[in-house]
Design an enzyme around this catalytic site. Sequence first.
Site, PDB file in Angstrom:
ATOM      1  N   HIS A 221      43.194  36.335  42.860  1.00 19.72           N
ATOM      2  CA  HIS A 221      41.877  36.981  42.933  1.00 19.72           C
ATOM      3  C   HIS A 221      41.827  37.987  44.077  1.00 19.72           C
ATOM      4  O   HIS A 221      41.205  39.050  43.945  1.00 19.72           O
ATOM      5  CB  HIS A 221      40.773  35.930  43.074  1.00 19.72           C
ATOM      6  CG  HIS A 221      40.708  34.982  41.917  1.00 19.72           C
ATOM      7  ND1 HIS A 221      39.822  33.931  41.855  1.00 19.72           N
ATOM      8  CD2 HIS A 221      41.428  34.925  40.757  1.00 19.72           C
ATOM      9  CE1 HIS A 221      39.999  33.272  40.715  1.00 19.72           C
ATOM     10  NE2 HIS A 221      40.976  33.855  40.044  1.00 19.72           N
ATOM     11  N   ASP A 246      44.214  28.200  46.091  1.00 23.02           N
ATOM     12  CA  ASP A 246      44.737  28.379  44.739  1.00 23.02           C
ATOM     13  C   ASP A 246      45.916  29.346  44.842  1.00 23.02           C
ATOM     14  O   ASP A 246      45.744  30.518  45.208  1.00 23.02           O
ATOM     15  CB  ASP A 246      43.665  28.956  43.801  1.00 23.02           C
ATOM     16  CG  ASP A 246      42.759  27.860  43.228  1.00 23.02           C
ATOM     17  OD1 ASP A 246      42.951  26.669  43.571  1.00 23.02           O
ATOM     18  OD2 ASP A 246      41.862  28.200  42.435  1.00 23.02           O
ATOM     19  N   ASP A 256      43.403  39.640  35.185  1.00 24.88           N
ATOM     20  CA  ASP A 256      43.793  38.349  35.759  1.00 24.88           C
ATOM     21  C   ASP A 256      45.088  37.857  35.103  1.00 24.88           C
ATOM     22  O   ASP A 256      45.078  37.430  33.958  1.00 24.88           O
ATOM     23  CB  ASP A 256      42.640  37.373  35.464  1.00 24.88           C
ATOM     24  CG  ASP A 256      42.803  36.053  36.176  1.00 24.88           C
ATOM     25  OD1 ASP A 256      43.747  35.899  36.959  1.00 24.88           O
ATOM     26  OD2 ASP A 256      41.951  35.178  35.928  1.00 24.88           O
ATOM     27  N   ASP A 258      47.461  35.562  36.526  1.00 20.91           N
ATOM     28  CA  ASP A 258      47.769  34.140  36.776  1.00 20.91           C
ATOM     29  C   ASP A 258      49.259  33.828  36.635  1.00 20.91           C
ATOM     30  O   ASP A 258      49.658  32.866  35.964  1.00 20.91           O
ATOM     31  CB  ASP A 258      46.969  33.244  35.807  1.00 20.91           C
ATOM     32  CG  ASP A 258      45.617  32.866  36.400  1.00 20.91           C
ATOM     33  OD1 ASP A 258      45.514  32.752  37.633  1.00 20.91           O
ATOM     34  OD2 ASP A 258      44.667  32.665  35.607  1.00 20.91           O
TER      35      ASP A 258
HETATM   36  C1  GLT Z   1      39.692  29.358  35.783  1.00 17.24           C
HETATM   37  C2  GLT Z   1      39.774  30.362  36.911  1.00 17.24           C
HETATM   38  C3  GLT Z   1      40.309  29.763  38.128  1.00 17.24           C
HETATM   39  C4  GLT Z   1      39.421  28.705  38.715  1.00 17.24           C
HETATM   40  C5  GLT Z   1      39.275  27.513  37.881  1.00 17.24           C
HETATM   41  C6  GLT Z   1      38.231  26.605  38.462  1.00 17.24           C
HETATM   42  S1  GLT Z   1      39.133  27.806  36.227  1.00 17.24           S
HETATM   43  O1  GLT Z   1      40.944  29.178  35.197  1.00 17.24           O
HETATM   44  O2  GLT Z   1      40.565  31.477  36.495  1.00 17.24           O
HETATM   45  O3  GLT Z   1      40.640  30.701  39.081  1.00 17.24           O
HETATM   46  O4  GLT Z   1      40.025  28.238  39.907  1.00 17.24           O
HETATM   47  O5  GLT Z   1      37.037  26.612  37.779  1.00 17.24           O
HETATM   48 MN    MN Z   2      41.460  29.551  40.782  1.00 18.36          MN
HETATM   49 MN    MN Z   3      42.199  32.599  38.632  1.00 13.70          MN
END
Ligand code: GLT
Ligand code: MN
Ligand code: MN
Length: 388
Positions: A221, A246, A256, A258
Amino acid sequence: MSSYKPKKEHRFSFGLWTTANRGRDPFGEETRSRLDPITNIKELGKRNVYGFNFHDDDLIPFGASLQLRNKIIKDTKRAMKDYNIVCAMATTNLFYHRVFKDGAFTSHDPRVRAFALQKVMKNMDLGAELGASVYVFWGGREGTEVDASKTPEESIKRYRECMNYLCAYADKNGYDFKFAIEPKPNEPRGDIFLATAGHVLAFINTLDDPERVGVNPEIEHSRMAGLNTYHDFAQCMEAGKLYHVDLGAQKPNRFDQDLRFGSEDLKETFFVVKLLEDNGWAGTRNFDEHPYRSEDEKGVWDFVEGSMRTYLILWEKVRQFNSDKKIQQILKDLHNTDPRLEGLMRRFTPEGAKQLQQHAFDPMALSKKRLPYEELDQRTQELLMGVI
Ligand code: GLT
Ligand code: MN
Ligand code: MN
């Protein structure tokens, strides 16, 4: 350590949604079959993952009967015991169901806001029952596409009202988990309120019980906002507000992604690990990321193992950095001291200010101090590239 094998004492954790992610994206359907939560917990436990995190709906399907709910809770506790894995963090899904299409805590509709509070309280009870030590708030739907539709001031007030309410609820029930608000700049909303760690830090100070509430920054993020993750994490830590982390990877300023921890941003990620380990991070080393959509079910576990392995390798690199003679000598030379001036600057006094005003500086001489950052960064790079 040198085998890079995860152990329970490393306190790694994963959200159940990370491994259960089925690869759906806005342009394509699922590419993997469903992973039920109990198998998920067992498979994580088997791989020496210390803890799992869950949204209410990850564990118990939305709208499940009381009977099903109780059965799942019983099975969860059994799996936790049998596979020596704890519940580290709990959170609420306030983004998937269409009822939350225009926000949960910041919805215009008081019935939607009340439903959101009800959903959170219910899952807080379960989080406490399973022993979670952190409760996360990610307001994915708390935002807008149409600025004419909501004023941010009003939305933030509503957000605050809900957070205050839930802090009081936790207090009343004797729940000792910390709350961690997770910032994100956008996605799924065009613009999300509390977009960065800085926004969250400022918001926390306006709450009734700021002590209970901290930040859950996420590498991806921060990088989506084009920010330096290391600096984001460090400012939260310096403020005593790093309550959860995270970890994952992300190319800057994009959707996003991930990605698997360490797969995109090695040097910045190294400094995040260094920050956590040099400061004795006591929380979980938590991953929030997704396996590639192109992976099959086996690849999910490669992704889990790879994330932990990369963390342990970077941790080893931190030790190497901290004991590298050249690097440490450069750092030592950079930090020159001047006890008299430092004493004067520590705290304002009229007498000290007078002395400071009268002090004769030689700016040209000061500017001549060498700052060998080329050498420092090259050495750091070579250490990360594995040639020293
Ligand atoms: C979701 C989001 C994450 C958050 C989670 C918690 S859910 O996948 O993209 O970054 O941490 O609600
Ligand atoms: Mn997260
Ligand atoms: Mn996320």
